[in-house]
Design an enzyme around this catalytic site. Structure first.
Site, mmCIF file in Angstrom:
data_model
loop_
_atom_site.group_PDB
_atom_site.id
_atom_site.type_symbol
_atom_site.label_atom_id
_atom_site.label_comp_id
_atom_site.label_asym_id
_atom_site.label_seq_id
_atom_site.Cartn_x
_atom_site.Cartn_y
_atom_site.Cartn_z
ATOM 1 N N HIS A 96 0.824 -1.211 0.000
ATOM 2 C CA HIS A 96 0.000 0.000 0.000
ATOM 3 C C HIS A 96 0.862 1.267 0.000
ATOM 4 O O HIS A 96 0.677 2.163 -0.833
ATOM 5 C CB HIS A 96 -0.927 -0.018 1.225
ATOM 6 C CG HIS A 96 -1.731 1.228 1.403
ATOM 7 N ND1 HIS A 96 -3.050 1.319 1.027
ATOM 8 C CD2 HIS A 96 -1.396 2.458 1.901
ATOM 9 C CE1 HIS A 96 -3.503 2.545 1.284
ATOM 10 N NE2 HIS A 96 -2.509 3.263 1.820
ATOM 11 N N GLU A 97 1.819 1.327 0.916
ATOM 12 C CA GLU A 97 2.620 2.555 1.040
ATOM 13 C C GLU A 97 3.491 2.785 -0.197
ATOM 14 O O GLU A 97 3.725 3.929 -0.592
ATOM 15 C CB GLU A 97 3.481 2.517 2.306
ATOM 16 C CG GLU A 97 2.689 2.418 3.611
ATOM 17 C CD GLU A 97 1.657 3.526 3.800
ATOM 18 O OE1 GLU A 97 1.838 4.628 3.249
ATOM 19 O OE2 GLU A 97 0.644 3.266 4.484
ATOM 20 N N HIS A 138 -5.286 7.478 -2.239
ATOM 21 C CA HIS A 138 -6.202 6.461 -1.725
ATOM 22 C C HIS A 138 -7.339 6.211 -2.702
ATOM 23 O O HIS A 138 -7.761 7.106 -3.425
ATOM 24 C CB HIS A 138 -6.758 6.886 -0.365
ATOM 25 C CG HIS A 138 -5.788 6.627 0.735
ATOM 26 N ND1 HIS A 138 -5.800 7.302 1.918
ATOM 27 C CD2 HIS A 138 -4.768 5.741 0.815
ATOM 28 C CE1 HIS A 138 -4.828 6.853 2.701
ATOM 29 N NE2 HIS A 138 -4.177 5.911 2.039
ATOM 30 N N HIS A 167 1.731 4.846 -2.661
ATOM 31 C CA HIS A 167 1.882 6.295 -2.451
ATOM 32 C C HIS A 167 3.241 6.783 -2.963
ATOM 33 O O HIS A 167 3.329 7.817 -3.611
ATOM 34 C CB HIS A 167 1.790 6.645 -0.965
ATOM 35 C CG HIS A 167 0.426 6.503 -0.377
ATOM 36 N ND1 HIS A 167 -0.705 7.034 -0.956
ATOM 37 C CD2 HIS A 167 0.006 5.876 0.755
ATOM 38 C CE1 HIS A 167 -1.754 6.755 -0.206
ATOM 39 N NE2 HIS A 167 -1.359 6.039 0.846
#
Ligand SMILES: [Zn+2]
Ligand SMILES: [Zn+2]
Length: 510
Positions: A226-227, A236, A230
């Protein structure tokens, strides 16, 4: 470090203008600061944490509706029990929505790296996860994204890297302090900053907890995938299946369409996405990463294939793989061990969690992916040996109470996958992802074979079963073992001379 970091803030949701006044379910101070923090309520005077008078019941209701819509709940505007839970869930610290100070203007920012070769560096490990394990998981997590971005990732051990990974707690100097155990577990920065921060007040682990609601441990791989999203420029997503959904879920391990489209939009606008993705996949330098010292085979703790019962044997990519304890050997032909082996299988199967300390059940899928089973879980690796997916036995339509499989193999006779526990086998169709009817059947249906078996392989068109020091060739038409078997495995398959010692060993090992 004096630089002022801005968390990666993108994406906008549309807001429908309907008014529901909520008089009984007013949000608590914490809930208001949550909605401010993640962009659902506009910021007020800096440092203020109290319920500001400027928030009207209408603005609160609209904020709650946006929060609910983004999380995939019914946007009622009423803070019900599901909504209350959102405020407490583990999640990423990056904002969900950004609006500018002028309420009429909304920005959708898209930032991407302007180069293709990205470096990364793991600065430290966590209290519960050693640095080298973090590096292994990072390599696997980056490999999930790499083909869809057309990027390569190279690990640095010193100096400044594009993406720096660290475990920190509370206020760590970037204006976005962590909050102790629970709730915010990590955050990351957009390009060109790209850093990943993980809250070291969480109990980081290498595999998902058995119970998804188990708050005890947080899976590093899931959070890292997930990170990294980014750090590559994604915001998101309000798609619940997406890796970029802001709330932590341990089980989501492969990218969803939404994530892949985001990557392509950022990095592969001008390319034939599918073609280049394939090229990158095969050229991916991440894996297999063989980091073993050349002299390792002289170590005393490496078992001798001639005098041990291996854990399993399997044919992968046309070669014979043998596993014993933490070691693996690769043989191109019978009796021909490839140079450089044995290696530790954890150095080859990047991203396999440390608690998988032996490989007993492994096979190659019809699509070329390699799957390792342990207990009720499995880990699926791409042809380049990087982890791409994890799952549970029940994904194979197996009964939930089944504790483990001993052997899995793909038959060349009917292209079906055979899943074997100690005394039964199931027949599975990978094309339709369905279990064939009438299974499980008893292993006794395969006449003249012992069971349980340690492994089963297809080698040069024939099916072989292995148990202890012996192996059998199976006659698929007769559904029974060939009469001249069993034979001794070490003498036929491994470069071992028959010796009196071995003779004694194999006889005692029935
Ligand atoms: Zn996030
Ligand atoms: Zn931070």
């Amino acid at each position: 470090m004096g630089r002022r970091l801005l968390l990666c803030l993108l994406l906008v949701v549309s807001v429908k203008c309907r008014t529901i006044y909520v008089e009984d379910a007013r949000p608590t101070e914490e809930e208001v600061s949550f909605m401010k923090r993640y962009g659902y309520l506009p910021e007020v005077a800096e440092g203020s944490t109290s319920l500001d008078f400027s928030y009207t019941p209408l603005s609160i209701t609209e904020a709650v509706r946006r929060l609910q819509a983004f999380a995939g709940l019914t946007p009622s505007g009423v803070i019900d029990s599901d909504t209350k839970q959102l405020f407490k869930k583990k999640r990423c610290g990056v904002k969900d929505i950004i609006t500018t100070s002028s309420r009429s203007r909304r920005y959708v920012t898209r930032e991407a790296w302007t180069k293709k070769d990205i470096t990364y560096r793991v600065l430290n490990g966590s209290r519960t996860l050693e640095k080298h394990r973090v590096e292994g998981q990072m390599a696997a997590a980056l490999a999930v994204w790499a083909p869809h971005a057309g990027l390569t990732f190279t690990r640095l051990d010193s100096g400044k890297a594009d993406i720096e990974v660290s475990f920190v707690t509370l206020d760590h100097g970037d204006g976005s302090p962590f909050d102790g155990p629970g709730q915010v577990v990590a955050h990351a920065f957009c390009p060109p900053l790209g850093d990943l921060h993980f809250d070291d007040d969480e109990v980081w682990s290498e595999y998902p907890a058995d119970d998804e609601e188990n708050e005890e441990s947080t899976d590093f791989f899931a959070a890292a995938v997930h990170e990294i999203g980014h750090a590559l420029g994604l915001a998101h997503s309000d798609v619940r299946e997406s890796v970029m959904y802001p709330y932590y879920r341990a089980r989501v391990q492969s990218l969803y369409e939404d994530d892949i489209l985001g990557m392509r939009a950022l990095y592969m606008k001008d390319q034939q996405a599918a073609t280049s993705a394939l090229t990158v996949q095969t050229e991916n330098p991440m894996a297999p990463r063989f980091s073993l010292d050349p002299g390792v085979t002289d170590e005393e703790d490496v078992p001798d294939l001639c005098y041990t019962n291996f854990d399993t044997i399997q044919v992968l990519q046309g070669k014979i793989y043998v596993f014993e304890e933490e070691w693996m050997w690769v043989l191109s032909e019978r009796k021909e061990i490839d140079p450089g082996y044995p290696k530790r299988f954890h150095d080859v199967f990047i991203g396999l969690p440390e608690h998988v300390d032996v490989v007993r059940t492994i096979y190659e899928k019809r699509n070329g992916n390699i799957v390792i089973f342990k207990d009720k879980q499995y880990w699926e690796f791409g042809p380049n040996f990087s982890l791409i997916k994890r799952g549970r036995l029940r994904d194979y339509r197996l009964p939930g109470r089944l504790r483990e499989l001993t052997t899995v193999f793909l038959s060349n006779y009917n292209n079906k996958t055979y899943l074997i526990d100690s005394e039964r086998f199931w027949r599975f169709n990978e094309d339709t992802w369905t279990m064939d009817k009438g299974y499980p059947k008893s292993m006794s249906a395969w006449r003249d074979l012992p069971y349980p078996v340690d492994s089963a392989i297809i080698w040069k068109g024939n099916t072989y079963f292995f148990r202890g020091p012996r192996f059998w060739r199976f006659d698929n038409a007769q559904i029974r073992a060939h009469p001249y078997y069993p034979l001794f495995t070490a003498q036929i398959w491994f470069p071992c001379q028959p010796t009196p010692d071995m003779e004694r060993y194999t006889k005692n090992e029935d």
